[in-house]
Structures are given as C-alpha cells and as structure tokens.
Design an enzyme around this catalytic site. Structure first.
Site, PDB file in Angstrom:
ATOM      1  N   ASP A   1       1.064  -1.287   0.142  1.00  0.00           N
ATOM      2  CA  ASP A   1      -0.070  -0.014   0.041  1.00  0.00           C
ATOM      3  C   ASP A   1       0.525   0.878   0.357  1.00  0.00           C
ATOM      4  OD1 ASP A   1      -1.875  -1.836   0.243  1.00  0.00           O
ATOM      5  OD2 ASP A   1      -3.157  -0.828   1.820  1.00  0.00           O
TER       6      ASP A   1
ATOM      7  N   LYS B   1      -6.741   3.541  -3.880  1.00  0.00           N
ATOM      8  CA  LYS B   1      -7.216   3.099  -2.018  1.00  0.00           C
ATOM      9  C   LYS B   1      -7.519   4.892  -1.736  1.00  0.00           C
ATOM     10  CE  LYS B   1      -5.314   2.262   2.269  1.00  0.00           C
ATOM     11  NZ  LYS B   1      -3.996   1.383   3.385  1.00  0.00           N
TER      12      LYS B   1
ATOM     13  N   LYS C   1      -9.946   0.665  -2.706  1.00  0.00           N
ATOM     14  CA  LYS C   1     -10.451  -0.028  -0.918  1.00  0.00           C
ATOM     15  C   LYS C   1     -10.708   1.219  -0.580  1.00  0.00           C
ATOM     16  CE  LYS C   1      -7.056  -0.901   2.478  1.00  0.00           C
ATOM     17  NZ  LYS C   1      -6.114  -2.032   2.738  1.00  0.00           N
TER      18      LYS C   1
END
Length: 254
Positions: free
Chosen positions: A100, A164, A196
């Site tokens: 991430d 995300k 996400k």
C-alpha cells in the site's frame, strides 16, 4: 441489494484488510491481529501491518490464505522515490503479498504530476506481477473532485492494481463522494482495477453503503477481494456482532 444483513456482514469480512498501523505495535498485538483475521464467519482478505512484522504475520497465516499487506511512503507521502523503492524491495524480501503506497499527494496539489506518476511506476516495477500494488491517494486531503480524479488517473496510469482512499492518519478519510469519483475513473480507464475504502468505515451500514455504490457502478461481480477492499480494524467487531459473535479488535481507524 443487501436486505440480508448476515450475508452482507460475511461478505464485508471477506473483503477486509484487517489493519494495525500504530506506532506502539508489537509482536503480541500482531499475533492477536492475525488470530482475529480468521473468524467464525470466514477469513479476512488480508492483514495490513508495518514492514517489521511481515515475517511474523506470514508465519502465523501460512495456512489461512490471508494475504499480508504493508505500507510504504507512509503516512506522509513525502519520501524520495529511490527510498520508497528501497522500502518496497525490502518489504517484498520480507514476504509482503501486497504493497500500500502513499502517493505524493502534496506534489499533486502543487501541479506536479510527474513525481507521483514516476513513483507509482517504479514501485510497480519493483512489485512486478506477483505483488499487488494499492496506491493511497489521500482523498480527504485532496478534497476537490478534480484533484481526486487526477490522483486516481495518475495512480492507474502508473500501474496501480488498486486505488485506495486514505491512510487513516488524517482528519477526513473515506467518503462516499470521493469513492464515487474514484470508481468513475476506474469504470472509464480499467474496470479491473480495484478500489479500497479506508478510514471511517466502522459499521455494517457503512460497509453496505460502499458495497452498494461499487456494485451499482461496476456490477455485483466487482465485490470480490480481487477488486474491492475495506481497510479497517474496529469494523470487524461490529460485523461479528451482527452475526452473533464477539471479538476484540484494535479500535484504530484505517
């Protein structure tokens, strides 16, 4: 779409990156997190932890088909590209299944698209095809729809597998308007790119709102761990309560 709340709760669990990114995390807390990731209602999609705990989590989850995700350039997004690539390579050596990455979102607000795109490209090159890359755009700081759209486009064009919303470390994290903009970009550029929602998703009703939004925009098949995730910790307690179970979780918000 989700009148059956038990079905919705089980689905949300299967889409969760159960997360602990606290400054005082230790081995015992990560062991507890990994235990929580295997629930009576099914396993979460992943755990998301700091790089120093990757090896421990991989060992604990070896038989559970739960991915181990970690963060780089986190949470500020201000790292130099070579340093962030080095972080990524080290995390992969430790065994990370998913990275991430925080996009250099401040640079983007200043009109610099080249640095964010170059960082995503180089981190994706380090990840290759085997390691999933999620790019955090920090939508709550970007605020403006146009900036959220540009950040999403930069991330996807740079090679992101997922985009995300948030680090969970700022005042405003996931919101439905930001999610709508991000999903619109995905629908136009590549419907196989994942999304996400992280930060602020605390209850089953919150989760249903995001799942319905994604399903309406990209189809019900989009709601699989290959293309849709929640980044959360305390959410698990609420979902298990809906299902009649109890659990302990770190009440942090990612």
């Amino acid at each position: 779409m989700f009148e059956d709340r038990q079905y919705a709760a089980k689905l949300a669990i299967s889409l969760m990156d159960l997360t602990s990114l606290n400054d005082d995390d230790n081995n015992s807390e990560i062991e507890m997190l990994c235990q929580q990731a295997t629930t009576f209602a099914g396993n979460t999609a992943a755990v998301c932890i700091y790089p120093e705990f990757i090896s421990l989590a991989k060992q604990l989850l070896a038989k559970d088909n739960i991915a181990v995700a970690t963060v780089v350039n986190f949470p500020s997004g201000n790292g130099q590209i070579d340093m962030v690539v080095s972080q990524t390579n080290q995390a992969i050596e430790y065994g990370a299944d998913e990275i991430d990455l925080v996009l250099p979102y401040i640079a983007l607000t200043q009109g610099n698209m080249d640095t964010p795109k170059a960082m995503v490209e180089q981190v994706k090159a380090a990840c290759g095809d085997e390691v999933l890359l999620k790019v955090i755009i920090e939508s709550g700081v970007l605020k403006e729809t146009d900036l959220i759209r540009k950040a999403s486009e930069v991330a996807i064009n740079g090679g992101a597998d997922f985009i995300k919303t948030s680090t969970g470390k700022v005042d405003i994290n996931a919101t439905l308007p930001a999610a709508t903009t991000m999903l619109e970009v995905i629908s136009v550029l590549n419907p196989k790119i994942g999304f996400k929602a992280a930060g602020g998703v605390r209850t089953l009703d919150d989760a249903i709102s995001y799942m319905e939004l994604a399903a309406n925009m990209l189809g019900s098949g989009y709601l699989s761990k290959e293309t849709f995730r929640f980044g959360a910790s305390g959410l698990l307690v609420n979902l298990l309560s809906e299902l009649g179970f109890s659990a302990q979780a770190n009440e942090t918000d990612y």
